[in-house]
Scaffold this active site. Structure first.
Site, PDB file in Angstrom:
ATOM      1  N   LYS A   1       0.862  -1.185   0.000  1.00  0.00           N
ATOM      2  CA  LYS A   1       0.000   0.000   0.000  1.00  0.00           C
ATOM      3  C   LYS A   1       0.895   1.230   0.000  1.00  0.00           C
ATOM      4  CE  LYS A   1      -3.770   2.290   2.450  1.00  0.00           C
ATOM      5  NZ  LYS A   1      -4.696   2.225   3.601  1.00  0.00           N
TER       6      LYS A   1
ATOM      7  N   LYS B   1      -2.178  -1.551  -3.684  1.00  0.00           N
ATOM      8  CA  LYS B   1      -3.036  -0.358  -3.660  1.00  0.00           C
ATOM      9  C   LYS B   1      -2.161   0.880  -3.783  1.00  0.00           C
ATOM     10  CE  LYS B   1      -6.520   1.971  -0.830  1.00  0.00           C
ATOM     11  NZ  LYS B   1      -7.211   2.016   0.483  1.00  0.00           N
TER      12      LYS B   1
ATOM     13  N   SER C   1     -10.334   5.364  -4.987  1.00  0.00           N
ATOM     14  CA  SER C   1     -11.291   6.459  -5.147  1.00  0.00           C
ATOM     15  C   SER C   1     -10.829   7.508  -6.134  1.00  0.00           C
ATOM     16  CB  SER C   1     -11.548   7.098  -3.784  1.00  0.00           C
ATOM     17  OG  SER C   1     -10.339   7.598  -3.213  1.00  0.00           O
TER      18      SER C   1
ATOM     19  N   TYR D   1     -15.164   0.571  -7.402  1.00  0.00           N
ATOM     20  CA  TYR D   1     -16.458   1.214  -7.230  1.00  0.00           C
ATOM     21  C   TYR D   1     -17.320   1.050  -8.474  1.00  0.00           C
ATOM     22  CZ  TYR D   1     -13.915   3.126  -3.304  1.00  0.00           C
ATOM     23  OH  TYR D   1     -13.163   3.247  -2.162  1.00  0.00           O
TER      24      TYR D   1
END
Length: 338
Positions: free
Chosen positions: A204, A259, A285, A324
């Site tokens: 990450k 990520k 996002s 998403y």
């Protein structure tokens, strides 16, 4: 080495297999399916409540009752799992993130409700403290604001156990503390929770793509412009990601995560090639917001660009994708098979 005559044009024409639909389909190397999709969802307190996330068009925070209805649609579409992110009211945030492991906390109640209504749906919970701290960092801080690794890990273990005891199928530590996977695995074993899976956010990065997510869970204002570079990875590092993945696997992770997603597909490829373990990536996002901004301005065609972006994850070696766009992609995939 010299090429033979048959390797040269016109004997070799790469476009032959591209001319017809049937041959393009037969020779496609990678394919996206509903089974590859994980849908991240935001849950908030109350009943019959929904809030639009302003920086993520089309994404909403939902109360548990409305989330159950959303989850029923996902199950009908064949989406295998959701990733759950709670929105913590400001009055429940603290320096030591006690709400993170409250057995009656929002995440824990949501897990119980989802597993009661939809036992077949995989529920993945976020194990991290940033939604629960007054400062927005992913752990317990000292006087200088530095996140203290081992004390934070103790709290993360309590949080992971509370999620597993509530019925979470997968706990997903996203905090990037050293040694937390081993500590969580040991605690799960000691409590007899031997089948709870760990999806480790192993690579990450301290990325600028997380802004809309922090708005969605309400931690952006708490950070007050601070960063997370003392525990999340340097975007300039690649070899380090392999070390992180190796350590998490040794400590008991069942699957690993990279990520963000598209800007780090080279990391996904390296991880998959090196370890051949279940490897996941998060189309975060900021990636979603950029796509949606271009789509809403008419600069990109929604279905085509979304499906191409998701296929890129599969080509890079990802076994699954947190996105998403999962619900829309599942609808499109089902339509194409009807």
């Amino acid at each position: 080495m010299a090429q033979s005559g048959l390797d040269l044009f016109p004997y070799t024409r790469m476009r032959r297999l591209r001319k017809n639909d049937f041959s393009r389909r037969l020779t496609q190397e990678h394919e996206l399916s509903v089974n590859d999709l994980i849908y991240p969802v935001f849950v908030l307190e109350g009943k019959n409540r929904r809030e639009q996330v302003e920086s993520m068009p089309g994404v909403e925070r939902l109360s548990i009752d409305l989330l159950i209805e959303e989850a029923k649609e996902l199950v009908a579409l064949g989406v295998p799992a959701i990733a759950l992110f709670p929105v913590t009211p400001s009055e429940k945030k603290s320096l030591h993130a006690e709400e993170a492991y409250n057995p009656e906390g929002l995440a824990q109640r949501t897990v119980r409700a989802l597993k009661s209504e939809l036992p077949e749906l995989g529920v993945i919970t976020d194990v991290a403290l940033d939604p629960f701290t007054v400062h927005g960092q992913d752990g317990i801080i000292d006087e200088q604001g530095y996140v203290i690794n081992d004390i934070t890990t103790e709290v993360l273990v309590k949080q992971a156990l509370s999620h597993a005891q509530a019925g979470a199928d997968v706990v997903a530590p996203s905090d990037m503390m050293d040694g937390r996977i081993g500590a969580i695995r040991e605690a799960l074993e000691e409590q007899g929770l031997i089948n709870t899976q760990i999806m480790a956010y192993s690579a990450k990065y301290a990325s600028s793509y997380y802004g809309p997510f922090r708005d969605a869970v309400g931690s952006a204002g708490n950070l007050k412009g601070a960063d997370k570079k003392t525990y999340q990875m340097n975007p300039g590092n690649s070899d380090e990601a392999l070390r992180e993945v190796a350590l998490d696997l040794q400590e008991g992770a069942d699957m690993v995560m990279v990520k963000p997603g598209m800007p780090y597909l080279d990391i996904v490829r390296r991880v998959k090639d090196e370890f051949s373990v279940p490897t996941f990536a998060y189309q975060v996002s900021g990636e979603y917001a950029m796509h949606m901004a271009a789509i809403e301005n008419g600069w990109l065609e929604e279905r085509a660009i979304v499906m191409e972006s998701l296929l890129a994850f599969k080509r890079a070696g990802a076994d699954g994708i947190l996105t998403y766009f999962a619900k829309r992609a599942a609808q499109w995939l089902n339509e194409s098979q009807a």
